[in-house]
Design a protein around this motif. Structure first.
Motif, PDB file in Angstrom:
ATOM      1  N   ILE A 244       0.852  -1.190   0.000  1.00  0.00           N
ATOM      2  CA  ILE A 244       0.000   0.000   0.000  1.00  0.00           C
ATOM      3  C   ILE A 244       0.886   1.239   0.000  1.00  0.00           C
ATOM      4  CG2 ILE A 244      -1.695   1.346   1.297  1.00  0.00           C
ATOM      5  CD1 ILE A 244      -2.740  -1.290   2.460  1.00  0.00           C
ATOM      6  N   PHE A 245       0.600   2.156  -0.925  1.00  0.00           N
ATOM      7  CA  PHE A 245       1.292   3.433  -1.004  1.00  0.00           C
ATOM      8  C   PHE A 245       0.322   4.519  -0.574  1.00  0.00           C
ATOM      9  CE2 PHE A 245       2.530   7.029  -4.064  1.00  0.00           C
ATOM     10  CZ  PHE A 245       3.423   7.592  -3.165  1.00  0.00           C
ATOM     11  N   ALA A 246       0.621   5.179   0.542  1.00  0.00           N
ATOM     12  CA  ALA A 246      -0.226   6.270   1.034  1.00  0.00           C
ATOM     13  C   ALA A 246       0.327   7.589   0.515  1.00  0.00           C
ATOM     14  CB  ALA A 246      -0.253   6.277   2.560  1.00  0.00           C
ATOM     15  N   ALA A 247      -0.549   8.410  -0.068  1.00  0.00           N
ATOM     16  CA  ALA A 247      -0.103   9.620  -0.745  1.00  0.00           C
ATOM     17  C   ALA A 247       0.209  10.778   0.197  1.00  0.00           C
ATOM     18  CB  ALA A 247      -1.132  10.054  -1.788  1.00  0.00           C
ATOM     19  N   LEU A 272       4.156  -1.210   3.265  1.00  0.00           N
ATOM     20  CA  LEU A 272       3.599   0.135   3.386  1.00  0.00           C
ATOM     21  C   LEU A 272       4.661   1.170   3.045  1.00  0.00           C
ATOM     22  CD1 LEU A 272       1.227   1.985   4.318  1.00  0.00           C
ATOM     23  CD2 LEU A 272       2.214   1.883   6.623  1.00  0.00           C
ATOM     24  N   ALA A 273       4.291   2.137   2.216  1.00  0.00           N
ATOM     25  CA  ALA A 273       5.173   3.253   1.880  1.00  0.00           C
ATOM     26  C   ALA A 273       4.350   4.531   1.889  1.00  0.00           C
ATOM     27  CB  ALA A 273       5.823   3.046   0.521  1.00  0.00           C
ATOM     28  N   ALA A 274       5.028   5.671   2.020  1.00  0.00           N
ATOM     29  CA  ALA A 274       4.326   6.952   2.144  1.00  0.00           C
ATOM     30  C   ALA A 274       4.940   7.997   1.231  1.00  0.00           C
ATOM     31  CB  ALA A 274       4.390   7.456   3.586  1.00  0.00           C
ATOM     32  N   PHE A 275       4.129   8.971   0.839  1.00  0.00           N
ATOM     33  CA  PHE A 275       4.641  10.210   0.259  1.00  0.00           C
ATOM     34  C   PHE A 275       4.756  11.212   1.403  1.00  0.00           C
ATOM     35  CE2 PHE A 275       5.204  13.937  -2.230  1.00  0.00           C
ATOM     36  CZ  PHE A 275       5.586  13.532  -3.500  1.00  0.00           C
ATOM     37  N   ASP A 276       5.806  12.019   1.362  1.00  0.00           N
ATOM     38  CA  ASP A 276       6.144  13.006   2.409  1.00  0.00           C
ATOM     39  C   ASP A 276       6.828  12.324   3.588  1.00  0.00           C
ATOM     40  OD1 ASP A 276       5.361  15.316   1.145  1.00  0.00           O
ATOM     41  OD2 ASP A 276       3.362  15.350   2.021  1.00  0.00           O
ATOM     42  N   PRO A 287      10.713   1.107  10.502  1.00  0.00           N
ATOM     43  CA  PRO A 287      10.890   2.424   9.885  1.00  0.00           C
ATOM     44  C   PRO A 287      10.249   2.431   8.491  1.00  0.00           C
ATOM     45  CG  PRO A 287      12.941   1.653  10.867  1.00  0.00           C
ATOM     46  CD  PRO A 287      12.000   0.501  10.888  1.00  0.00           C
ATOM     47  N   ILE A 288       9.600   3.547   8.152  1.00  0.00           N
ATOM     48  CA  ILE A 288       8.761   3.589   6.950  1.00  0.00           C
ATOM     49  C   ILE A 288       9.528   4.118   5.736  1.00  0.00           C
ATOM     50  CG2 ILE A 288       6.689   4.638   5.928  1.00  0.00           C
ATOM     51  CD1 ILE A 288       5.440   4.623   8.693  1.00  0.00           C
ATOM     52  N   THR A 289       9.445   3.373   4.662  1.00  0.00           N
ATOM     53  CA  THR A 289       9.966   3.810   3.365  1.00  0.00           C
ATOM     54  C   THR A 289       9.089   4.939   2.839  1.00  0.00           C
ATOM     55  OG1 THR A 289      10.980   1.698   2.785  1.00  0.00           O
ATOM     56  CG2 THR A 289      10.248   3.088   0.952  1.00  0.00           C
ATOM     57  N   ALA A 290       9.707   6.004   2.322  1.00  0.00           N
ATOM     58  CA  ALA A 290       8.910   7.186   1.953  1.00  0.00           C
ATOM     59  C   ALA A 290       9.553   7.962   0.809  1.00  0.00           C
ATOM     60  CB  ALA A 290       8.747   8.104   3.164  1.00  0.00           C
ATOM     61  N   CYS A 330       8.767  -2.150   3.566  1.00  0.00           N
ATOM     62  CA  CYS A 330       8.325  -2.804   2.336  1.00  0.00           C
ATOM     63  C   CYS A 330       8.957  -4.196   2.169  1.00  0.00           C
ATOM     64  CB  CYS A 330       8.650  -1.935   1.119  1.00  0.00           C
ATOM     65  SG  CYS A 330       7.773  -0.362   1.095  1.00  0.00           S
ATOM     66  N   GLY A 331       9.630  -4.667   3.206  1.00  0.00           N
ATOM     67  CA  GLY A 331      10.285  -5.978   3.120  1.00  0.00           C
ATOM     68  C   GLY A 331      11.745  -5.894   2.753  1.00  0.00           C
ATOM     69  N   GLU A 332      12.333  -4.717   2.940  1.00  0.00           N
ATOM     70  CA  GLU A 332      13.759  -4.561   2.674  1.00  0.00           C
ATOM     71  C   GLU A 332      14.569  -5.440   3.642  1.00  0.00           C
ATOM     72  OE1 GLU A 332      11.766  -0.618   1.631  1.00  0.00           O
ATOM     73  OE2 GLU A 332      11.609  -2.132   3.213  1.00  0.00           O
ATOM     74  N   PRO A 333      15.730  -5.903   3.229  1.00  0.00           N
ATOM     75  CA  PRO A 333      16.557  -6.757   4.090  1.00  0.00           C
ATOM     76  C   PRO A 333      16.960  -6.040   5.378  1.00  0.00           C
ATOM     77  CG  PRO A 333      17.343  -6.808   1.822  1.00  0.00           C
ATOM     78  CD  PRO A 333      16.329  -5.725   1.898  1.00  0.00           C
ATOM     79  N   GLU A 334      17.109  -6.777   6.459  1.00  0.00           N
ATOM     80  CA  GLU A 334      17.611  -6.220   7.733  1.00  0.00           C
ATOM     81  C   GLU A 334      18.930  -5.511   7.480  1.00  0.00           C
ATOM     82  OE1 GLU A 334      16.782  -5.828  10.946  1.00  0.00           O
ATOM     83  OE2 GLU A 334      14.851  -6.755  10.662  1.00  0.00           O
ATOM     84  N   GLY A 335      19.084  -4.339   8.088  1.00  0.00           N
ATOM     85  CA  GLY A 335      20.338  -3.629   7.965  1.00  0.00           C
ATOM     86  C   GLY A 335      20.408  -2.737   6.744  1.00  0.00           C
ATOM     87  N   SER A 336      19.352  -2.716   5.908  1.00  0.00           N
ATOM     88  CA  SER A 336      19.385  -1.844   4.734  1.00  0.00           C
ATOM     89  C   SER A 336      19.331  -0.385   5.196  1.00  0.00           C
ATOM     90  CB  SER A 336      18.216  -2.129   3.793  1.00  0.00           C
ATOM     91  OG  SER A 336      16.986  -1.922   4.456  1.00  0.00           O
ATOM     92  N   LYS A 337      19.993   0.479   4.469  1.00  0.00           N
ATOM     93  CA  LYS A 337      20.098   1.892   4.865  1.00  0.00           C
ATOM     94  C   LYS A 337      19.503   2.759   3.767  1.00  0.00           C
ATOM     95  CE  LYS A 337      24.314   1.219   7.594  1.00  0.00           C
ATOM     96  NZ  LYS A 337      25.721   1.598   7.776  1.00  0.00           N
ATOM     97  N   PRO A 338      19.019   3.983   4.133  1.00  0.00           N
ATOM     98  CA  PRO A 338      18.492   4.922   3.140  1.00  0.00           C
ATOM     99  C   PRO A 338      19.533   5.246   2.096  1.00  0.00           C
ATOM    100  CG  PRO A 338      17.953   5.657   5.352  1.00  0.00           C
ATOM    101  CD  PRO A 338      18.895   4.523   5.496  1.00  0.00           C
TER     102      PRO A 338
END
Length: 338
Positions: A244-247, A272-276, A287-290, A330-338
């Motif tokens: 789900i992508f929340a705008a 789950l991912a977000a805009f803003d 932590p949320i991908t955005a 969103c299911g990114e691997p543990e330890g992944s960084k921005p």
């Protein structure tokens, strides 16, 4: 310059009724109020004393009308506008529209009456009689983040973010993680940002060979409750989305609340991912991908453009770029960084 009697004649009411409407008197009926405001917009009316002061004096004060002060994006935007204005020896008066068009016009009218030098607005929807009246009266005005299209407002500079590239990157990211049933919690269709983000999401899905079904589009209002309501509908589908992508950020938090209330996990059961992006997205679990906007740069660019207009210089529209910040929702691997 039109006079108050011209407004009264156009609206078919008395001068006293026009005065009550302009002063937000509660005794005026809604249909009468709308007729008077339409006449104000059509004629470009402003009270003579205020119009003269705006032409001859400077108060070194700017007006800022934001859509929702409780939305962290607009809180950060207001802070950046104040910082930028202070650096240039201007003050800022802020009005919170609370995503309500009638409250937005109230703030525009109040700020104009306080003899601000210029107006910075992130509009709540596609219509605003008072903003149109202000533009026709020659008030220096700049739109930031959102804007209103239409005759009389086409010349207003727009300071905005183009999120299309970052939304495409998000869809690419979701597909790489194995997600195929993607859904979006959209913002209000009356707002430019609401429409743009849905269009960008749909185009990106098409590029990756996916379709956005009507079942996977939910209409929100940039508030957390709507994010929760739309997510509930998604999760009740026979084949619910796996991402789900929340705008916007508040709708994303509402979505997370609904997912957890059902005993489901992010991202184990639904991504789950977000805009803003907002600073405390790093502190949620997960932590949320955005998609992150350059909010500080938006505020500074808006102030510079507005002060250019106030001080008699031309101002151009500015488009900045958003970027994808990946975390672990969103299911990114543990330890992944921005």
């Amino acid at each position: 310059m039109p006079a108050i009697k011209d407004v009264a004649r156009r609206a078919g009411v008395s001068v006293a009724t026009v005065s009550r409407v302009l002063n937000d008197h509660p005794s005026v009926r809604l249909d009468t109020r709308e007729r008077v405001l339409a006449a104000v917009a059509d004629l470009g009316y402003r009270p003579n004393a205020v119009a003269r002061s705006l032409r001859t004096d400077q108060t070194r004060t700017l007006g800022l009308v934001i859509s929702d002060v409780l939305n962290p994006f607009f809180t950060e935007l207001a802070r950046s506008v104040e910082d930028a204005a202070r650096e240039l020896d201007y003050s800022v008066i802020i009005g919170n529209a609370d995503e309500r068009p009638e409250l937005q016009d109230h703030h525009v009218r109040t700020l104009m009456d306080r003899r601000i030098d210029g107006l910075l607005v992130s509009p709540t929807d596609g219509g605003s009689p008072m903003m149109l009246a202000a533009a026709r009266a020659g008030t220096p005005m700049v739109f930031v983040d959102r804007w209103i299209e239409g005759e009389g407002l086409d010349a207003v500079p727009v300071i905005r973010t183009d999120g299309r590239g970052a939304i495409r990157d998000l869809v690419d990211h979701l597909c790489a993680l194995g997600h195929r049933r993607l859904a979006i919690i959209a913002g209000p269709a009356a707002t430019t940002t609401g429409r743009e983000r849905v269009d960008a999401f749909r185009s990106a899905l098409r590029e990756f060979g996916l379709a956005l079904s009507e079942d996977h589009i939910g209409q929100g209002d940039f508030q957390a409750d709507s994010g929760r309501r739309v997510t509930a509908r998604f999760l009740d589908l026979p084949h619910p989305p796996d991402a789900i992508f929340a705008a916007d950020n508040l709708m994303a938090l509402g979505a997370m609340d609904e997912i957890r209330a059902r005993g489901l996990r992010v991202p184990g059961d639904v991504a789950l991912a977000a805009f803003d992006d907002i600073p405390w997205f790093v502190h949620t679990d997960p932590p949320i991908t955005a998609v992150a906007q350059p909010t500080g740069a938006l505020g500074h660019a808006g102030v510079r453009a507005l002060i250019d207009l106030v001080e008699g210089r031309p101002a151009e529209s500015v488009t900045l770029s958003a970027r994808l910040v990946t975390r672990r929702s969103c299911g990114e691997p543990e330890g992944s960084k921005p």
